[in-house]
Design a protein around this motif. Structure first.
Motif, PDB file in Angstrom:
ATOM      1  N   ARG A 149      -4.765  -6.678   5.715  1.00  0.00           N
ATOM      2  CA  ARG A 149      -5.057  -5.876   6.899  1.00  0.00           C
ATOM      3  C   ARG A 149      -3.782  -5.456   7.625  1.00  0.00           C
ATOM      4  O   ARG A 149      -3.693  -4.336   8.148  1.00  0.00           O
ATOM      5  N   GLU A 150      -2.761  -6.346   7.654  1.00  0.00           N
ATOM      6  CA  GLU A 150      -1.509  -5.993   8.305  1.00  0.00           C
ATOM      7  C   GLU A 150      -0.826  -4.828   7.600  1.00  0.00           C
ATOM      8  O   GLU A 150      -0.342  -3.888   8.246  1.00  0.00           O
ATOM      9  N   ALA A 151      -0.770  -4.866   6.272  1.00  0.00           N
ATOM     10  CA  ALA A 151      -0.167  -3.761   5.524  1.00  0.00           C
ATOM     11  C   ALA A 151      -0.933  -2.467   5.772  1.00  0.00           C
ATOM     12  O   ALA A 151      -0.333  -1.391   5.945  1.00  0.00           O
ATOM     13  N   ASN A 152      -2.260  -2.553   5.807  1.00  0.00           N
ATOM     14  CA  ASN A 152      -3.072  -1.364   6.065  1.00  0.00           C
ATOM     15  C   ASN A 152      -2.812  -0.805   7.455  1.00  0.00           C
ATOM     16  O   ASN A 152      -2.739   0.423   7.649  1.00  0.00           O
ATOM     17  N   ARG A 153      -2.674  -1.692   8.447  1.00  0.00           N
ATOM     18  CA  ARG A 153      -2.400  -1.227   9.814  1.00  0.00           C
ATOM     19  C   ARG A 153      -1.082  -0.477   9.897  1.00  0.00           C
ATOM     20  O   ARG A 153      -0.958   0.522  10.612  1.00  0.00           O
ATOM     21  N   LYS A 154      -0.072  -0.971   9.183  1.00  0.00           N
ATOM     22  CA  LYS A 154       1.221  -0.272   9.190  1.00  0.00           C
ATOM     23  C   LYS A 154       1.094   1.121   8.597  1.00  0.00           C
ATOM     24  O   LYS A 154       1.670   2.093   9.122  1.00  0.00           O
ATOM     25  N   ALA A 155       0.350   1.203   7.511  1.00  0.00           N
ATOM     26  CA  ALA A 155       0.146   2.521   6.889  1.00  0.00           C
ATOM     27  C   ALA A 155      -0.600   3.443   7.831  1.00  0.00           C
ATOM     28  O   ALA A 155      -0.243   4.622   7.992  1.00  0.00           O
ATOM     29  N   ASP A 156      -1.652   2.934   8.483  1.00  0.00           N
ATOM     30  CA  ASP A 156      -2.430   3.751   9.409  1.00  0.00           C
ATOM     31  C   ASP A 156      -1.591   4.226  10.582  1.00  0.00           C
ATOM     32  O   ASP A 156      -1.726   5.366  11.046  1.00  0.00           O
ATOM     33  N   ALA A 157      -0.713   3.339  11.081  1.00  0.00           N
ATOM     34  CA  ALA A 157       0.138   3.723  12.209  1.00  0.00           C
ATOM     35  C   ALA A 157       1.040   4.878  11.840  1.00  0.00           C
ATOM     36  O   ALA A 157       1.244   5.809  12.623  1.00  0.00           O
ATOM     37  N   SER A 177       5.685   3.378   1.323  1.00  0.00           N
ATOM     38  CA  SER A 177       5.049   2.122   0.961  1.00  0.00           C
ATOM     39  C   SER A 177       5.175   1.161   2.130  1.00  0.00           C
ATOM     40  O   SER A 177       6.220   1.104   2.796  1.00  0.00           O
ATOM     41  N   PHE A 178       4.113   0.408   2.375  1.00  0.00           N
ATOM     42  CA  PHE A 178       4.116  -0.585   3.452  1.00  0.00           C
ATOM     43  C   PHE A 178       3.714  -1.935   2.879  1.00  0.00           C
ATOM     44  O   PHE A 178       2.906  -2.013   1.950  1.00  0.00           O
ATOM     45  N   TYR A 179       4.266  -3.015   3.482  1.00  0.00           N
ATOM     46  CA  TYR A 179       4.114  -4.335   2.890  1.00  0.00           C
ATOM     47  C   TYR A 179       3.723  -5.378   3.935  1.00  0.00           C
ATOM     48  O   TYR A 179       3.900  -5.183   5.150  1.00  0.00           O
ATOM     49  N   SER A 180       3.237  -6.489   3.457  1.00  0.00           N
ATOM     50  CA  SER A 180       3.032  -7.677   4.275  1.00  0.00           C
ATOM     51  C   SER A 180       3.167  -8.897   3.376  1.00  0.00           C
ATOM     52  O   SER A 180       2.600  -8.939   2.276  1.00  0.00           O
ATOM     53  N   SER A 181       3.914  -9.876   3.850  1.00  0.00           N
ATOM     54  CA  SER A 181       4.105 -11.111   3.081  1.00  0.00           C
ATOM     55  C   SER A 181       3.093 -12.194   3.451  1.00  0.00           C
ATOM     56  O   SER A 181       3.108 -13.284   2.880  1.00  0.00           O
ATOM     57  N   ILE A 200       0.848  -1.184   0.000  1.00  0.00           N
ATOM     58  CA  ILE A 200       0.000   0.000   0.000  1.00  0.00           C
ATOM     59  C   ILE A 200       0.884   1.234   0.000  1.00  0.00           C
ATOM     60  O   ILE A 200       1.887   1.294   0.731  1.00  0.00           O
ATOM     61  N   ASP A 201       0.571   2.206  -0.827  1.00  0.00           N
ATOM     62  CA  ASP A 201       1.300   3.478  -0.914  1.00  0.00           C
ATOM     63  C   ASP A 201       0.453   4.573  -0.287  1.00  0.00           C
ATOM     64  O   ASP A 201      -0.728   4.729  -0.618  1.00  0.00           O
ATOM     65  N   VAL A 202       1.044   5.316   0.641  1.00  0.00           N
ATOM     66  CA  VAL A 202       0.339   6.430   1.282  1.00  0.00           C
ATOM     67  C   VAL A 202       1.249   7.648   1.310  1.00  0.00           C
ATOM     68  O   VAL A 202       2.468   7.536   1.135  1.00  0.00           O
ATOM     69  N   THR A 204       8.523   4.126  11.494  1.00  0.00           N
ATOM     70  CA  THR A 204       7.388   3.189  11.502  1.00  0.00           C
ATOM     71  C   THR A 204       7.717   1.945  10.683  1.00  0.00           C
ATOM     72  O   THR A 204       6.839   1.135  10.416  1.00  0.00           O
ATOM     73  N   MET A 205       8.967   1.794  10.311  1.00  0.00           N
ATOM     74  CA  MET A 205       9.346   0.701   9.425  1.00  0.00           C
ATOM     75  C   MET A 205       9.358  -0.643  10.148  1.00  0.00           C
ATOM     76  O   MET A 205       9.851  -0.756  11.265  1.00  0.00           O
ATOM     77  N   PHE A 206       8.788  -1.667   9.490  1.00  0.00           N
ATOM     78  CA  PHE A 206       8.845  -3.043   9.944  1.00  0.00           C
ATOM     79  C   PHE A 206       9.675  -3.832   8.932  1.00  0.00           C
ATOM     80  O   PHE A 206       9.188  -4.143   7.844  1.00  0.00           O
ATOM     81  N   PRO A 207      10.928  -4.148   9.236  1.00  0.00           N
ATOM     82  CA  PRO A 207      11.721  -4.941   8.287  1.00  0.00           C
ATOM     83  C   PRO A 207      11.209  -6.376   8.251  1.00  0.00           C
ATOM     84  O   PRO A 207      11.209  -7.069   9.265  1.00  0.00           O
ATOM     85  N   GLU A 208      10.740  -6.807   7.096  1.00  0.00           N
ATOM     86  CA  GLU A 208      10.117  -8.128   6.995  1.00  0.00           C
ATOM     87  C   GLU A 208      10.914  -9.132   6.179  1.00  0.00           C
ATOM     88  O   GLU A 208      10.780 -10.332   6.382  1.00  0.00           O
ATOM     89  N   ASN A 209      11.690  -8.643   5.245  1.00  0.00           N
ATOM     90  CA  ASN A 209      12.259  -9.557   4.260  1.00  0.00           C
ATOM     91  C   ASN A 209      13.782  -9.534   4.230  1.00  0.00           C
ATOM     92  O   ASN A 209      14.387  -9.717   3.180  1.00  0.00           O
ATOM     93  N   LEU A 210      14.407  -9.307   5.393  1.00  0.00           N
ATOM     94  CA  LEU A 210      15.866  -9.328   5.442  1.00  0.00           C
ATOM     95  C   LEU A 210      16.344 -10.767   5.290  1.00  0.00           C
ATOM     96  O   LEU A 210      15.929 -11.658   6.035  1.00  0.00           O
ATOM     97  N   THR A 211      17.195 -10.993   4.329  1.00  0.00           N
ATOM     98  CA  THR A 211      17.631 -12.354   4.024  1.00  0.00           C
ATOM     99  C   THR A 211      19.130 -12.519   4.271  1.00  0.00           C
ATOM    100  O   THR A 211      19.912 -11.576   4.129  1.00  0.00           O
TER     101      THR A 211
END
Length: 362
Positions: A41-49, A29-33, A19-21, A149-156
């Motif tokens: 809903r998780e991606a939307n919550r991050k954007a709302d936060a 941009s906020f993401y959820s895998s 989602i882009d806000v 507000t960043m949630f690092p999700e995909n660090l490999t």
């Protein structure tokens, strides 16, 4: 709530929700895998936060924030926890992102830390996993401090990162360990005064720090009640993690080793340490000397724990995890009561059979 009028959409190419806000001219941009509507809903919550809470300090540098983060760790955790984190910051993180603003950090910036650490130093996979954990913990601290507000999700972890090789004692080495208590000390053959510690480590899977912190009051008739650990800085702690406080049912051989240690120690009290191991380094050196004298593979005290897991792998996974304190979601007292209901005796009986069979073949 912020003025979000859109919703996250599924990106087939990257297999995640996005989602882009925009707020105050800044676009994020906020993401959820996570698959399905939960991910949306998780991606939307991050954007709302981000839209709702805002960032309190847009200009704070990563270097400033990270040192505050480490100071908190220094005040609330043992040196064996925060000192390696400080080292990883100095050696692998600082040079890459210290001058960036926290609010401007991207997940790619964090991935660059991991990629460069591997490219420059060829770090092992285990060290890179620790480095990734540091970064995620730092970002959690920053979110609480309203610096991002960043949630690092995909660090490999780089796929080429090597997995550390461990030395474990084979059955023939196990037989030697339980038949020889001799070692070489300043050119003389003597009894190794830590022999029962080596054997108990193999028989129970205790961590080296748990062996060093063990007191006679922790030794019950048929079990060990583990409450503490002594780290490499000689600090007494509650253990490596929340599962470290546990009960370990003793096999017959383990009880015999403790009885032998008690006899050789002479008069003891409840607060007396079971094993006189002044430093972690001394323990490692004594074990290496014992291995060399007895012509078995040189291993570290922690690798004796790996030996136990290798021997006990015929047990159900849940039993082994509770024995070595590896479970991530099990309450310590829950483990204790469960063992009283019968699992502990199953552990002891099975281990008796395994160890006796190994020695019989010797």
């Amino acid at each position: 709530m912020g003025a979000r009028v859109n919703t996250a959409i599924w990106m087939e190419s990257s297999q995640r929700w996005r989602i882009d806000v925009q707020k105050d001219g800044v676009r994020r941009s906020f993401y959820s895998s996570k698959p399905g509507r939960n991910g949306q809903r998780e991606a939307n919550r991050k954007a709302d936060a981000w839209l709702d809470d805002g960032i309190e300090d847009q200009r704070m540098k990563v270097g400033t924030a990270y040192l505050k983060f480490l100071e908190g760790k220094r005040q609330t955790t043992s040196r064996s926890n925060w000192a390696p984190m400080m080292s990883r910051w100095n050696n692998h993180i600082s040079s890459v992102i210290a001058r960036k603003q926290v609010s401007a950090l991207t997940e790619q910036d964090l991935q660059d830390v991991l990629d460069r650490a591997y490219a420059r130093s060829k770090l092992s996979r285990k060290t890179l996993i620790c480095l990734r954990a540091d970064l995620c913990s730092f970002l959690k601290y920053c979110r609480k401090a309203k610096l991002t507000t960043m949630f690092p999700e995909n660090l490999t972890i780089p796929t080429a990162a090597a997995r550390g090789e461990r030395t474990v004692l084979q059955p023939q080495d196990f037989v030697v360990l339980f038949n020889s208590d001799r070692t070489m000390y300043y050119g003389k053959v003597v009894q190794d005064d830590m022999i029962h510690a080596y054997r108990l480590a193999v028989l129970t899977g205790l961590r080296p720090g748990e062996l060093r912190g063990l007191r006679w009051k922790d030794v019950k008739k048929d079990r060990l009640e583990l409450h503490r650990s002594t780290n490499c800085y000689n600090e007494s702690t509650d253990g490596k993690n929340q599962n470290a406080r546990r009960c370990v049912e003793l096999s017959d051989l383990a009880r015999m080793e403790l009885e032998a240690q008690r006899r050789e120690s002479g008069k003891v009290t409840g607060d007396t340490l079971v094993f006189d191991i002044p430093t972690a380094k001394r323990f490692e050196l004594h074990l290496a000397r014992y291995c060399k004298y007895n012509n078995i593979p040189v291993c570290t005290p922690y690798e004796l724990r790996h030996t136990f897991v290798s021997i006990a792998k015929v047990l159900p996974a849940g039993l082994v995890k509770s024995l070595v304190g590896h479970s991530q979601d099990m309450d310590t007292f829950g483990v204790y009561s469960h063992e009283l209901d019968g699992d502990a005796q199953q552990q002891a009986n099975a281990l008796n059979s395994i160890f006796s069979r190994l020695l019989a073949h010797g």
